[in-house]
Design a protein around this motif. Structure first.
Motif, PDB file in Angstrom:
ATOM      1  N   PRO A 248       0.820  -1.217   0.000  1.00  0.00           N
ATOM      2  CA  PRO A 248       0.000   0.000   0.000  1.00  0.00           C
ATOM      3  C   PRO A 248       0.851   1.263   0.000  1.00  0.00           C
ATOM      4  CG  PRO A 248      -0.026  -1.056   2.161  1.00  0.00           C
ATOM      5  CD  PRO A 248       0.675  -2.005   1.242  1.00  0.00           C
ATOM      6  N   ASP A 249       0.228   2.356  -0.409  1.00  0.00           N
ATOM      7  CA  ASP A 249       0.946   3.624  -0.523  1.00  0.00           C
ATOM      8  C   ASP A 249       1.523   4.111   0.793  1.00  0.00           C
ATOM      9  OD1 ASP A 249       0.603   3.864  -3.234  1.00  0.00           O
ATOM     10  OD2 ASP A 249      -0.286   5.857  -3.143  1.00  0.00           O
ATOM     11  N   HIS A 250       0.836   3.848   1.908  1.00  0.00           N
ATOM     12  CA  HIS A 250       1.326   4.397   3.163  1.00  0.00           C
ATOM     13  C   HIS A 250       2.589   3.713   3.651  1.00  0.00           C
ATOM     14  CE1 HIS A 250      -1.989   1.500   4.220  1.00  0.00           C
ATOM     15  NE2 HIS A 250      -1.003   0.987   4.930  1.00  0.00           N
ATOM     16  N   THR A 251       3.079   2.693   2.923  1.00  0.00           N
ATOM     17  CA  THR A 251       4.371   2.087   3.260  1.00  0.00           C
ATOM     18  C   THR A 251       5.454   2.422   2.225  1.00  0.00           C
ATOM     19  OG1 THR A 251       3.804  -0.022   2.174  1.00  0.00           O
ATOM     20  CG2 THR A 251       3.245   0.198   4.508  1.00  0.00           C
ATOM     21  N   LEU A 252       5.178   3.351   1.327  1.00  0.00           N
ATOM     22  CA  LEU A 252       6.175   3.721   0.309  1.00  0.00           C
ATOM     23  C   LEU A 252       7.492   4.187   0.941  1.00  0.00           C
ATOM     24  CD1 LEU A 252       3.882   5.531  -2.257  1.00  0.00           C
ATOM     25  CD2 LEU A 252       5.499   3.712  -2.861  1.00  0.00           C
ATOM     26  N   ASN A 253       7.385   4.964   2.027  1.00  0.00           N
ATOM     27  CA  ASN A 253       8.606   5.472   2.659  1.00  0.00           C
ATOM     28  C   ASN A 253       9.494   4.360   3.202  1.00  0.00           C
ATOM     29  OD1 ASN A 253       8.843   8.196   2.250  1.00  0.00           O
ATOM     30  ND2 ASN A 253       7.732   8.786   4.097  1.00  0.00           N
ATOM     31  N   ASP A 254       8.892   3.214   3.540  1.00  0.00           N
ATOM     32  CA  ASP A 254       9.685   2.099   4.040  1.00  0.00           C
ATOM     33  C   ASP A 254      10.583   1.513   2.954  1.00  0.00           C
ATOM     34  OD1 ASP A 254       8.525   2.318   6.567  1.00  0.00           O
ATOM     35  OD2 ASP A 254       6.846   1.049   6.008  1.00  0.00           O
ATOM     36  N   THR A 255      10.243   1.748   1.688  1.00  0.00           N
ATOM     37  CA  THR A 255      11.105   1.352   0.569  1.00  0.00           C
ATOM     38  C   THR A 255      12.072   2.464   0.200  1.00  0.00           C
ATOM     39  OG1 THR A 255       9.415  -0.150  -0.307  1.00  0.00           O
ATOM     40  CG2 THR A 255      11.103   0.587  -1.841  1.00  0.00           C
ATOM     41  N   ILE A 256      11.622   3.715   0.316  1.00  0.00           N
ATOM     42  CA  ILE A 256      12.450   4.849  -0.101  1.00  0.00           C
ATOM     43  C   ILE A 256      13.585   5.132   0.888  1.00  0.00           C
ATOM     44  CG2 ILE A 256      12.434   7.355  -0.498  1.00  0.00           C
ATOM     45  CD1 ILE A 256       9.521   7.004  -1.495  1.00  0.00           C
ATOM     46  N   LEU A 257      13.286   5.154   2.177  1.00  0.00           N
ATOM     47  CA  LEU A 257      14.269   5.599   3.167  1.00  0.00           C
ATOM     48  C   LEU A 257      15.551   4.779   3.193  1.00  0.00           C
ATOM     49  CD1 LEU A 257      11.967   6.634   6.161  1.00  0.00           C
ATOM     50  CD2 LEU A 257      13.087   8.103   4.477  1.00  0.00           C
ATOM     51  N   PRO A 258      15.508   3.440   3.055  1.00  0.00           N
ATOM     52  CA  PRO A 258      16.776   2.703   3.052  1.00  0.00           C
ATOM     53  C   PRO A 258      17.714   3.088   1.908  1.00  0.00           C
ATOM     54  CG  PRO A 258      14.968   1.207   3.486  1.00  0.00           C
ATOM     55  CD  PRO A 258      14.356   2.520   3.089  1.00  0.00           C
ATOM     56  N   VAL A 259      17.146   3.582   0.796  1.00  0.00           N
ATOM     57  CA  VAL A 259      18.005   4.016  -0.320  1.00  0.00           C
ATOM     58  C   VAL A 259      18.831   5.221   0.115  1.00  0.00           C
ATOM     59  CG1 VAL A 259      18.048   4.845  -2.703  1.00  0.00           C
ATOM     60  CG2 VAL A 259      16.344   3.135  -2.001  1.00  0.00           C
ATOM     61  N   PHE A 260      18.206   6.162   0.811  1.00  0.00           N
ATOM     62  CA  PHE A 260      18.917   7.344   1.286  1.00  0.00           C
ATOM     63  C   PHE A 260      19.818   7.018   2.484  1.00  0.00           C
ATOM     64  CE2 PHE A 260      15.471   9.244  -1.093  1.00  0.00           C
ATOM     65  CZ  PHE A 260      16.044  10.361  -1.669  1.00  0.00           C
ATOM     66  N   ALA A 261      19.318   6.152   3.376  1.00  0.00           N
ATOM     67  CA  ALA A 261      20.042   5.889   4.621  1.00  0.00           C
ATOM     68  C   ALA A 261      21.212   4.934   4.445  1.00  0.00           C
ATOM     69  CB  ALA A 261      19.080   5.327   5.667  1.00  0.00           C
ATOM     70  N   HIS A 262      21.118   4.003   3.512  1.00  0.00           N
ATOM     71  CA  HIS A 262      22.138   2.954   3.401  1.00  0.00           C
ATOM     72  C   HIS A 262      22.779   2.884   2.011  1.00  0.00           C
ATOM     73  CE1 HIS A 262      20.864   1.663   7.334  1.00  0.00           C
ATOM     74  NE2 HIS A 262      19.626   1.483   6.903  1.00  0.00           N
ATOM     75  N   TRP A 263      21.946   2.814   0.969  1.00  0.00           N
ATOM     76  CA  TRP A 263      22.507   2.601  -0.363  1.00  0.00           C
ATOM     77  C   TRP A 263      23.365   3.776  -0.814  1.00  0.00           C
ATOM     78  CZ3 TRP A 263      21.886   4.960  -5.209  1.00  0.00           C
ATOM     79  CH2 TRP A 263      22.391   4.249  -6.301  1.00  0.00           C
TER      80      TRP A 263
END
Length: 301
Positions: A248-263
């Motif tokens: 669902p859309d309300h979990t989009l940030n759970d996919t986005i944030l690791p890209v900024f935080a780790h990748w």
């Protein structure tokens, strides 16, 4: 012995959460089916005598209420955004045997009949009503949050027709409804013409009156004056990090944030000077919430 106990609690909690996440996924994928408590307890591999208590302890609401919220949430989305679907079809997909029973229950929850909600949805009431559902799904999303698979790709220059939502994100549904109506009038169905969003601001960090979000469809038709305020723009060619989000859309940030935080720290890449782009591959409520799929393009410097 007392000093050792806290060390084991996170492991036990994770094990419980893994088992009960299976229940959430099963419910969300089978909303039109009977969802008996004993069957759900078996899916969790948990005692039928204590299943309901453990579910409520983990997610903050009972399993029966979760099922009701999940069913009516999908029904509300279909009523608001899929006018071609009859109330009978929506009722059956919600697990009701008749539209009359569905209408009575829907009005009890929403304070509006299905036809009234379809005409003028009360978004404020709906947001408050479904917040416990969203909170429960966030718990399962955080449990499963891992570093997504990231690809570096070249996003092609793309001309799009756009409706810009500017203001409280709680009312983005009204903009979506206008955009869908415009697309239908111009014969631009999603299976033929790609759907994009340009995410100018994060709703979690932006004052409601400053929130801005573009609804876009890839097309080369001429944009004339229209009451919806559709305009054309071109997404430039961009070097991007692409990750796929399923859910669902309300979990989009759970996919986005690791890209900024780790990748990005690991690769030395930096974010570029253009907003994030969502490419909508499949949308809730056309598919059940766990199967909604979005490719996320994060522009790179």
């Amino acid at each position: 012995m007392q000093n050792d106990a806290p060390k084991h609690r996170p492991q036990h909690q994770n094990r419980h959460l893994t088992r009960f996440t299976r229940v959430i996924d099963h419910i969300d994928a089978n909303l039109s089916d009977p969802l008996d408590g004993e069957i759900l307890a078996d899916i969790a591999a948990y005692s039928r005598f204590h299943f309901h208590r453990q579910f409520a302890a983990l997610f903050g609401l009972g399993v029966g209420r979760y099922v009701q919220l999940a069913r009516f949430h999908r029904a509300a989305q279909q009523l608001a955004f899929r006018p071609q679907k009859s109330v009978l079809t929506i009722a059956l997909e919600c697990g009701f045997e008749s539209p009359e029973a569905f209408s009575k229950a829907f009005k009890k929850w929403h304070g509006q009949s299905p036809s009234d909600f379809r005409q003028t949805p009360n978004w404020d009431k709906a947001r408050a009503l479904y917040q416990p559902l969203i909170d429960a799904r966030h718990i399962t999303a955080r449990k499963g949050m891992t570093m997504p698979h990231v690809e570096i790709i070249d996003f092609p220059q793309t001309r799009v027709a756009t409706l810009r939502h500017h203001g409280d994100p709680a009312f983005v549904g009204d903009s979506i409804r206008r955009f869908i109506a415009w697309r239908k009038r111009h014969a631009l169905p999603p299976h033929k013409y790609a759907t994009y969003n340009i995410v100018h601001s994060n709703p979690n960090e932006t004052p409601p009156d400053a929130f801005m979000f573009d609804l876009c469809v890839a097309t080369r038709i001429t944009i004339n004056q229209n009451p919806e305020g559709i305009f054309e723009q071109t997404i430039p060619s961009l070097r991007c990090a692409r990750v796929r989000h399923t859910g669902p859309d309300h979990t989009l940030n759970d996919t986005i944030l690791p890209v900024f935080a780790h990748w990005m720290p690991q690769t030395g890449e930096n974010a570029g000077d253009y907003p994030i782009i969502f490419h909508r591959l499949s949308l809730f409520p056309d598919v059940v919430a766990p199967q909604a799929t979005t490719d996320i393009y994060i522009p790179l410097a």
